[in-house]
Design a protein around this motif. Structure first.
Motif, PDB file in Angstrom:
ATOM      1  N   ALA A  72       2.225   6.512  -6.900  1.00 61.23           N
ATOM      2  CA  ALA A  72       1.213   7.436  -7.419  1.00 61.23           C
ATOM      3  C   ALA A  72       1.629   8.883  -7.168  1.00 61.23           C
ATOM      4  CB  ALA A  72      -0.126   7.147  -6.753  1.00 61.23           C
ATOM      5  N   ARG A  73       2.180   9.144  -5.969  1.00 64.08           N
ATOM      6  CA  ARG A  73       2.578  10.518  -5.637  1.00 64.08           C
ATOM      7  C   ARG A  73       3.770  10.965  -6.487  1.00 64.08           C
ATOM      8  NH1 ARG A  73       1.662  13.378  -0.900  1.00 64.08           N
ATOM      9  NH2 ARG A  73      -0.227  12.770   0.174  1.00 64.08           N
ATOM     10  N   MET A 106       0.835  -1.197   0.000  1.00 65.03           N
ATOM     11  CA  MET A 106       0.000   0.000   0.000  1.00 65.03           C
ATOM     12  C   MET A 106       0.877   1.258   0.000  1.00 65.03           C
ATOM     13  SD  MET A 106      -2.989   1.315   0.247  1.00 65.03           S
ATOM     14  CE  MET A 106      -3.951  -0.107   0.721  1.00 65.03           C
ATOM     15  N   GLN A 113      -5.375   6.458  -5.149  1.00 68.20           N
ATOM     16  CA  GLN A 113      -3.950   6.171  -4.896  1.00 68.20           C
ATOM     17  C   GLN A 113      -3.777   4.844  -4.180  1.00 68.20           C
ATOM     18  OE1 GLN A 113      -2.582   9.612  -2.763  1.00 68.20           O
ATOM     19  NE2 GLN A 113      -1.959  10.680  -4.627  1.00 68.20           N
ATOM     20  N   LYS A 114      -4.721   4.526  -3.291  1.00 70.09           N
ATOM     21  CA  LYS A 114      -4.608   3.274  -2.537  1.00 70.09           C
ATOM     22  C   LYS A 114      -5.078   2.073  -3.358  1.00 70.09           C
ATOM     23  CE  LYS A 114      -4.941   5.304   2.049  1.00 70.09           C
ATOM     24  NZ  LYS A 114      -5.847   5.679   3.142  1.00 70.09           N
ATOM     25  N   ARG A 134       2.427   1.649  -3.336  1.00 70.63           N
ATOM     26  CA  ARG A 134       1.444   2.069  -4.344  1.00 70.63           C
ATOM     27  C   ARG A 134       1.207   3.585  -4.230  1.00 70.63           C
ATOM     28  NH1 ARG A 134      -2.912  -1.250  -6.315  1.00 70.63           N
ATOM     29  NH2 ARG A 134      -2.672  -2.647  -4.566  1.00 70.63           N
ATOM     30  N   VAL A 135       1.013   4.046  -2.978  1.00 67.73           N
ATOM     31  CA  VAL A 135       0.764   5.479  -2.780  1.00 67.73           C
ATOM     32  C   VAL A 135       2.000   6.281  -3.187  1.00 67.73           C
ATOM     33  CG1 VAL A 135       0.278   7.248  -1.041  1.00 67.73           C
ATOM     34  CG2 VAL A 135      -0.921   5.056  -0.959  1.00 67.73           C
TER      35      VAL A 135
END
Lengths: 912, 114
Positions: free
Chosen positions: A10-11, A3, B60-61, A6-7
C-alpha cells in the motif's frame, strides 16, 4: 508477515502515485469541514463561527496533509533523497576533499573489484554446457605427493567399459603439432605450432554441441586404421582458413601426417579446455609403452564423463573406487598405486578447488586495506565537519535529531563512495579486458568456462565496500563531531567557539605524512623500474632479432611414427647442428645463436659473492659471505656474444673448454659488476647460488658450486642494463631452448625462412613463439604499463591524502590562532614574524612525520627486494622525495598563510 | 474545579474506530469522529483530524475498506466499512482491552482492610 507485506505494498503504491492519496485526503477533509459547518449552523451558530469552530476541531490542516502523505508513501526515501542532493552539493563545494577521498577510495575498491573478478573467473566451477553441473572429471589423486596422477590408457579403457553410473566416458590429452595447410606436396600457409586435443569422440556427445559445419569426431575415427581426421574450432577456421565454407574435405598436415578436415565447431566451443583443433584419441595413444601411467610419454590423459540420470557424484565416486586402478607394471608385487580415485566437478580438475573461505579472506583483506584511506578521509571529513558545526547546530535547532545529522553526513560520504565504486567497477572492467588481451597476445587461450564478465558478486562486494567506506569515513567523524554536543556548535553560531582538531586526528595526519615519506622512494623506484625500459627502448636493434622456441617432435604419436616421424625424445641438440648449418646458408640470416632464455627476460636468481676472494680488504666485522643480490641468469652457446654484438670488455670470452661440462667459468655484464660487485676488478671473483634458492633452473647440479668470473661483457640493453650472468651451455645441456637469429634486412622474411628450413629438415621439429625481440619487449612493456598505472594511482592517492591532511592540519592551526595573531598584531608585532612562529609550530608536527617516514623508507630500502620486484634504483630518490614532500607541505601552508596575513586585528578583537 | 478531559491512549483510537464501524455500519470520517466525541462526552478529547490518519492506517492493514459515496445531505464523502479481517481484529483487540482494563481495575481497587 502478510500484514507487513500488505502495508508495504500500500505504501509503495502511494509512493508511486503520491498525488492520488493526497487529493483524496484533501477531498475528504473538505467534505468533513462542510458537514461539520452544516451541523454547527443547524445548532444555531453563525456561518463564520461555525467555520472557525469546525477548523479548530479538525486541527492543523497542513500538518494533517503532511502526516497523511507520510502515512501513504515512503517518507524516508524523500528525506534520503534530500540528503543525497545535499551530498552532491557538498561534493561540489568541497571538490578538493571529494577528489582526494574519491581517488583513494577508487584505488582500494578497484583493487577489490579486480580481485573478485579474477576469483570469479578462476574459481568458478560452472560449465557453460547443457547440464554442465553433471559433467565430471575422474581423477586419481596422490595424497602423499599432493598432486593428481595422470590416467593411463589402460585404466581409462577399463573405466569406459566397466562404469555404469556415468555415461559418455571420455579422455583427452593436449599435444602440440606443426600444422600446415595443404596436403601432400600442396603449397599452403607456413607451418605453425598449435595445441591439438587428442580426444575421444564421446566428448562431443557429452558436450551436447553439434558441429556448425560437417560433423564432430565419431567413435569410428578412433579405430587405428581409420583415416586421420581433424575437426576445427570456429576461431581456427576463421583465422587459418579465412572462414572458407568449402573447408570440409581439405587436407592439412599435422607434424607431417595428412588429416582431412571433417567439421567445424560453433563459435566459442573450446571443450575440453580452450582447444581449437581436435583429432581422435586412438588406442595406445603414444605408442607401445602407453599402458602404464607415469612410465610412458603420453599417458597423461584426463578422463571425464557425465553423471547418469539421478546419480550423485558420491555414488559415481564409490563405483569408480570399486573398479580402481590397475597395478603399476614393474612396481614391487604389482601393488596398486597409492592414489585415491575421485569424481570431481569437471573444472576443478584443472583449476583445483578454490576453497570456500578464499572469497572471505579476500574480502577481509580488502576491507582491512580500505581502513587506512578511510581513516585518512575520516580525518579530513572530521576537520570539515568541525568547521561546519555552525550549520549542523542550526539544523539541530530547527528540529533535526543527532541521528538525522549523522545520517546526512553518512549519505554525503555514501554519494562519494558510490561514485568511487562506479569508477572502480569501470576500471576493473578495463583491467579484465587488458588481462584477456594480454592472454590473447601471448597465445594463451582462456579456458572456455572462464567468464571475465561482471559478476553480481563483484557488484555486491563493491557496493558493500562503498557502504563500509562511508561508515568509517562519514559516520565515525560525524559521531565525534556531534558528540561534543551541539552546545559547542551553538557557541560557534555565536562566534565564541573555536573548534579544535583533536590529538587523535593530528596524530593521524602526522602518521600519514610519515607513511607518504616512507612510501614515495619505493614507489618512484618501482614505477621507474617498470617504465624505464619501455620508455627508453632497448638501445640495440631489437627489431632485427627473432627468437623462437625450439622443440623436437614430442616423439611419436601414432601418426608421426606411421609417417616416418622421428622417434620419441629426439634431443634438440642432434637437430640443432643441421638446422644451424641450413640456416647459415639462408641469405636473410645474419647471425644465429642458441640460448636458454630470451635476452632481457631471463629468470632471476640470488647470488652470493665470495667475499674471501674479494679484492677489497675485508674489514674486521665483515661477514664472509655476502647477504646475496639478485641477478638474471642465462645459458648461452659460443656464438651468443657475436650474434648480439656484445664485446667482452674485460677478461676473456668463453673458450671451447668452458663448454665441456663441469666448468665454472662465467661471464657477467657491466651492470653485474656495478650493482652486485659494487665495482672494482671483477675478474677472478667468485659467486654461488645459495642452495635454499635452488639456483637457476638450468644450473642443475651447479647450485652451491662456486663460479668464477672470467670476463665482463657489455650490457645488452644499453639504457636498461640489468645485472646478468651468462653460463656457457652446449645445446645438449639445455632443457628448453630458444634460438635467436639476426635478420639481414627483413625479419618477416627471416621468420619465413626459419620455418621453411625447420619444416624441410623435420616436420616434427616445432618452432613456436617466433617473435622479434622488439615485439617481446613491447608486449612486456604493455603489461608493465598496466601495473605501473595502478602503482601511480595508489601513490598519487596517498600523496594527495597526505597533502590534504597537511592542509587541513595547518589551516586549522592558523585559524585557531587568528585571535592571538590579531592581538599580537594590535600590539605591534611584525606579521611575517608572527606567521613564522605559527608555521614553526605546525612544521614541527610535519617534521616529526617526515623523520619517522625517512627512517621507515631507509628500512624498506634495506629489506625490500625492490629490484626483484621490478624496481630500479634511482640515486638520490630519498632526498628528492623528501624535498617533494616538504614542497607539498609548504604548498599546503600557502593557503592558511595568505589567510593569516589578511587577519585584521580590529575585526578579531571585536569578534572576541 | 472542572476536570481536564483525558488525552486519548496510544493505540486505542484504532479500537474505537473499529467498534464504531461495527456498531453503526458503513460510515464516513466525520460520522466516525462525531460518534467518538459523543461517546466520550466531556471525558475524552479527540483531535478529529487524527481520525483520518487512523483510517489510512486501518485501510492499509486491510481491516476496513473505503469507497466514495453520498452523505445524508448529499455531499460526496468517503465511506468506511469493517472487513472480515477487521472484525477478527476487533474481537482480538476487545478481548485484549478487557484483560488489560481488568488488571488495571484490580490494581486500582483499595486493598481490603486498608
Amino acid at each position: 508477515m502478510t500484514m507487513f507485506l500488505r502495508v508495504a505494498v500500500a505504501r509503495i503504491r502511494g509512493f508511486l502515485r503520491p498525488d492520488g492519496p493526497a487529493r483524496e485526503l484533501d477531498e475528504e477533509l473538505a467534505a468533513h469541514l462542510e458537514m461539520a459547518i452544516d451541523d454547527k449552523i443547524r445548532q444555531g451558530l453563525s456561518p463564520e463561527e461555525a467555520r472557525r469552530r469546525a477548523r479548530v476541531e479538525l486541527g492543523n490542516l497542513e500538518l494533517l496533509r503532511e502526516e497523511g502523505r507520510a502515512a501513504w508513501g515512503l517518507p524516508w526515501i524523500g528525506s534520503s533523497w534530500l540528503d543525497v542532493r545535499l551530498g552532491f552539493r557538498m561534493l561540489r563545494k568541497s571538490w578538493g576533499l571529494s577528489l582526494v577521498a574519491g581517488l583513494a577510495l577508487t584505488v582500494v575498491i578497484g583493487l577489490a573489484a579486480v580481485a573478485f573478478d579474477v576469483l570469479g573467473a578462476v574459481g568458478g566451477t560452472e560449465l557453460p554446457l547443457a547440464e554442465g553441473d553433471r559433467v565430471v572429471a575422474l581423477v586419481a589423486w596422490d595424497a602423499q605427493a599432493g598432486e593428481g596422477v595422470p590416467t593411463s590408457w589402460r585404466d581409462f579403457e577399463r573405466w569406459r567399459e566397466t562404469l555404469r553410473s556415468i555415461e559418455d566416458v571420455g579422455a583427452f590429452r593436449t599435444v602440440e603439432r606443426n600444422l600446415r595447410s595443404g596436403g601432400h606436396g600442396a603449397p599452403g600457409a607456413p607451418a605453425e605450432v598449435v595445441p591439438v586435443a587428442e580426444i575421444t569422440a564421446s566428448a562431443f556427445a557429452l558436450a551436447r554441441v553439434s558441429a556448425a559445419l560437417g560433423r564432430p569426431l565419431l567413435p569410428e575415427d578412433e579405430a587405428p586404421a581409420a583415416e586421420p581426421v581433424l575437426v576445427l574450432g570456429h576461431e581456427a577456421w576463421q583465422r587459418r582458413f579465412g572462414g572458407d565454407p568449402g573447408v570440409l574435405g581439405r587436407e592439412v598436415r599435422l607434424d607431417g601426417v595428412v588429416h582431412t578436415v571433417v567439421g567445424v565447431m560453433p563459435e566459442g566451443f573450446g571443450f575440453p579446455v580452450s582447444h581449437r583443433y581436435w583429432i581422435a584419441l586412438r588406442d595406445a595413444p603414444t605408442g607401445a609403452a602407453a599402458g602404464v601411467a607415469g612410465t610412458a610419454a603420453g599417458a597423461d590423459l584426463v578422463a571425464f564423463a557425465r553423471l547418469g540420470p539421478g546419480v550423485t557424484m558420491a555414488t559415481a565416486e564409490a563405483e569408480l573406487r570399486r573398479v580402481g586402478l590397475l597395478p603399476t607394471a614393474g612396481s614391487d608385487e604389482g601393488r596398486p598405486r597409492p592414489a585415491e580415485l575421485r569424481v570431481v566437478p569437471y573444472v576443478t580438475a584443472f583449476t583445483g578447488t578454490v576453497p570456500g573461505w578464499a572469497a572471505g579472506v579476500i574480502l577481509l583483506l580488502v576491507t582491512l586495506l580500505l581502513i587506512p584511506p578511510c581513516v585518512n578521509v575520516a580525518a579530513l571529513v572530521y576537520a570539515r565537519t568541525v568547521n561546519r558545526q555552525g550549520e549542523l547546530a542550526a539544523r539541530y535547532v530547527l528540529g533535526a535529531s543527532r541521528f538525522n545529522i549523522v545520517a546526512q553526513l553518512f549519505v554525503e560520504l555514501l554519494v562519494l563512495a558510490a561514485g568511487a565504486a562506479a569508477v572502480a567497477l569501470v576500471a576493473s572492467r578495463v583491467v579484465a579486458w587488458q588481462i584477456l588481451e594480454d592472454l590473447r597476445r601471448r597465445g594463451d587461450a582462456v579456458p572456455f568456462w572462464m567468464d571475465f564478465g561482471l559478476s553480481a558478486r563483484t557488484v555486491l562486494v563493491v557496493a558493500g565496500l562503498a557502504v563500509v567506506a562511508a561508515t568509517i569515513a562519514g559516520v565515525v567523524p560525524a559521531l565525534q563531531a556531534t558528540g561534543r554536543g551541539m552546545q559547542a556548535g551553538l557557541r560557534t553560531l555565536s562566534g565564541r567557539f573555536q573548534p579544535r582538531l583533536g590529538r587523535v586526528w593530528t596524530s593521524l595526519v602526522v602518521l600519514q605524512v610519515a607513511f607518504s615519506f616512507a612510501l614515495l622512494p619505493t614507489a618512484v623506484e618501482m614505477t621507474w623500474g617498470t617504465l624505464r625500459s619501455g620508455l627508453l627502448g632497448p638501445g640495440f636493434p631489437a627489431g632485427e632479432y627473432l627468437t623462437a622456441r625450439l622443440e623436437a617432435g614430442a616423439g611419436g604419436t601414432a601418426e608421426a611414427v606411421g609417417a616416418g616421424g622421428d622417434d620419441a625424445g629426439t634431443p634438440v641438440a642432434t637437430r640443432w647442428g643441421e638446422l644451424a648449418r641450413a640456416l647459415a646458408a639462408e641469405p636473410e640470416v645474419a647471425a644465429l645463436t642458441l640460448l636458454a632464455d630470451v635476452p632481457g627476460d631471463e629468470p632471476w636468481a640470488r647470488v652470493e659473492i665470495d667475499e674471501d676472494r674479494s679484492h677489497r680488504p675485508a674489514s674486521a666485522g665483515e661477514i664472509t659471505v655476502g647477504t646475496g643480490r639478485l641477478a638474471r641468469v642465462n645459458h648461452v652457446d659460443p656464438t651468443f656474444f657475436d650474434a648480439f654484438e656484445l664485446p667482452v670488455l674485460t677478461g676473456r670470452p668463453f673458450e671451447a673448454g668452458d663448454f665441456a661440462g663441469g666448468g665454472t667459468a662465467v661471464i657477467v655484464n657491466r651492470s653485474f659488476v656495478r650493482e652486485v660487485l659494487g665495482g672494482g676488478d671483477p675478474l677472478g671473483r667468485r659467486f654461488r647460488y645459495p642452495a635454499r634458492d635452488h639456483g637457476p633452473a638450468a644450473a642443475g647440479a651447479g647450485a652451491e658450486r662456486w663460479y668464477e668470473i672470467v670476463g665482463v661483457a657489455a650490457d645488452l640493453r644499453r639504457h636498461a642494463g640489468v645485472q646478468t650472468v651468462y653460463h656457457p651451455a652446449p645445446p645438449q645441456a639445455l632443457a628448453a631452448v630458444s634460438l635467436a637469429l639476426r635478420a639481414r634486412s627483413d625479419p618477416a622474411a627471416a621468420a619465413a625462412a626459419l620455418r621453411e628450413v625447420a619444416w624441410a629438415l623435420d616436420p616434427a621439429l616445432r618452432l613456436s613463439r617466433v617473435e622479434s625481440l622488439d615485439a617481446i619487449y613491447r608486449q612486456k612493456a604493455a603489461g608493465d604499463y598496466l601495473g605501473a598505472s595502478g602503482l601511480v594511482a595508489a601513490t598519487l592517492s596517498v600523496l594527495l591524502l597526505s597533502a590534504a591532511g597537511l592542509y587541513a592540519l595547518l589551516s586549522f592551526t592558523v585559524d585557531r590562532q587568528r585571535r592571538e595573531i590579531g592581538i599580537r598584531l594590535a600590539l605591534g608585532a611584525r606579521p611575517a614574524r608572527l606567521l613564522a612562529s605559527v608555521f614553526v609550530r605546525s612544521l614541527g608536527q610535519v617534521g616529526a612525520g617526515a623523520l619517522g617516514g625517512v627512517l621507515i623508507a631507509l628500512l624498506i630500502g634495506l629489506w625490500l627486494p625492490v629490484q626483484a620486484m621490478g624496481g630500479w634504483e634511482v640515486p638520490g630518490v630519498l632526498p628528492v622525495a623528501s624535498a617533494f614532500m616538504v614542497a607539498i607541505a609548504l604548498l599546503a601552508l600557502a593557503g592558511p598563510a595568505r589567510r593569516g596575513l589578511r587577519v585584521q586585528p580590529i575585526d578579531e578583537l571585536r569578534e572576541g | 474545579m472542572t476536570q481536564k478531559p483525558s488525552a486519548i491512549l496510544q493505540g486505542t483510537l484504532d479500537l474505537m474506530v473499529l467498534k464504531t464501524l461495527e456498531q453503526l455500519g458503513r460510515l464516513h470520517g466525520y460520522g466516525i469522529a462525531r460518534r467518538i466525541e459523543q461517546v466520550g462526552q466531556q471525558d475524552l478529547v479527540v483531535n478529529q483530524g487524527t481520525v483520518y490518519l487512523c483510517l489510512v492506517r486501518l485501510v492499509q492493514k486491510g481491516w476496513i475498506s473505503a469507497e466514495w459515496g453520498r452523505s445524508e445531505n448529499n455531499r460526496r464523502a468517503k465511506f468506511y466499512s469493517l472487513t472480515a479481517a477487521g472484525r477478527r481484529q476487533l474481537r482480538a483487540e476487545t478481548e485484549h482491552w478487557e484483560r488489560v482494563s481488568g488488571v488495571i481495575e484490580r490494581l486500582l481497587q483499595p486493598v481490603a482492610g486498608s
